[in-house]
Design a protein around this motif. Structure first.
Motif, short mmCIF file in Angstrom:
data_model
loop_
_atom_site.label_atom_id
_atom_site.label_comp_id
_atom_site.label_asym_id
_atom_site.label_seq_id
_atom_site.Cartn_x
_atom_site.Cartn_y
_atom_site.Cartn_z
N MET A 1 84.00 72.58 26.82
CA MET A 1 83.24 71.05 27.03
C MET A 1 82.48 70.40 25.74
N GLN A 2 82.62 69.22 25.57
CA GLN A 2 81.88 68.72 24.39
C GLN A 2 80.50 68.82 24.54
N THR A 3 80.01 68.67 23.19
CA THR A 3 78.47 68.90 23.18
C THR A 3 77.64 67.75 23.85
N TRP A 4 78.25 66.61 23.73
CA TRP A 4 77.59 65.18 24.26
C TRP A 4 77.46 65.20 25.77
N ILE A 5 78.48 65.98 26.36
CA ILE A 5 78.42 66.08 27.76
C ILE A 5 77.41 67.10 28.40
N ILE A 6 77.22 68.27 27.55
CA ILE A 6 76.15 69.20 27.90
C ILE A 6 74.73 68.54 27.66
N TYR A 7 74.62 67.54 26.40
CA TYR A 7 73.36 67.00 26.53
C TYR A 7 73.14 66.00 27.63
N ALA B 1 65.81 64.57 33.69
CA ALA B 1 65.15 63.48 34.28
C ALA B 1 64.78 63.48 35.81
N GLY B 2 65.65 64.56 36.31
CA GLY B 2 65.29 64.63 37.93
C GLY B 2 63.91 65.41 38.25
N PHE B 3 63.67 66.13 37.20
CA PHE B 3 62.32 66.85 37.47
C PHE B 3 61.11 65.89 37.06
N THR B 4 61.37 65.00 36.04
CA THR B 4 60.27 64.03 35.64
C THR B 4 59.86 63.19 36.62
#
Length: 140
Positions: free
Chosen positions: A1-7, A15-18
């Motif tokens: 999996m590409q790093t940007w997808i993990i980020y 964001a959901g917790f926020t």
């Protein structure tokens, strides 16, 4: 999996917790005060990340256009957050967050027309589903 997808996935989770944490945190206070506290924490944490990670060294690489665009992005973020926190104070988190996240439709349109990113059927169908989901939630 590409790093940007993990980020991006980590961003989604936090964001959901926020939203839920903010809703609880706004009890008995004006939403602008809550936003001020949140923004102050963000400022200090991002400053720490930049100092510890020596990211501040990139200051000299910034062009005038980049400064202008980043300042404009800060202004639009501020306006968005002010309205988001005011909506969160009185509205249901599930509705407010879903409507807010429909901003992806605006992002997609701007990415097509300004950034010349590809407008694929897959992206259009996804955007359409997001729009329909938002309409379902706000329909009375």
């Amino acid at each position: 999996m590409q790093t940007w997808i993990i980020y991006a996935i980590l961003s989604m989770i936090f964001a959901g917790f926020t939203s839920v944490l903010a809703k609880y945190g706004l009890k008995n206070i004006h939403p602008d005060l809550g936003l001020g506290i949140r923004t102050t924490v963000i400022f200090f944490l991002i400053t720490l990340i930049n100092v510890v990670g020596s990211k501040y060294k990139d200051f000299g690489l910034l062009t005038q256009k980049q400064w202008l665009l980043l300042v404009a992005s800060g202004i639009t973020t501020t306006v968005s957050w002010v309205f988001y926190y005011r909506a969160m104070k009185d509205g249901l988190v599930s509705y407010v967050a879903a409507i807010d996240k429909a901003s992806i439709i605006i992002t997609l349109l701007l990415s097509f027309f300004l950034l010349k990113e590809p407008m694929t059927p897959k992206v259009l169908i996804g955007a359409g589903l997001i729009f329909v989901g938002m309409i379902v939630l706000i329909w009375k």
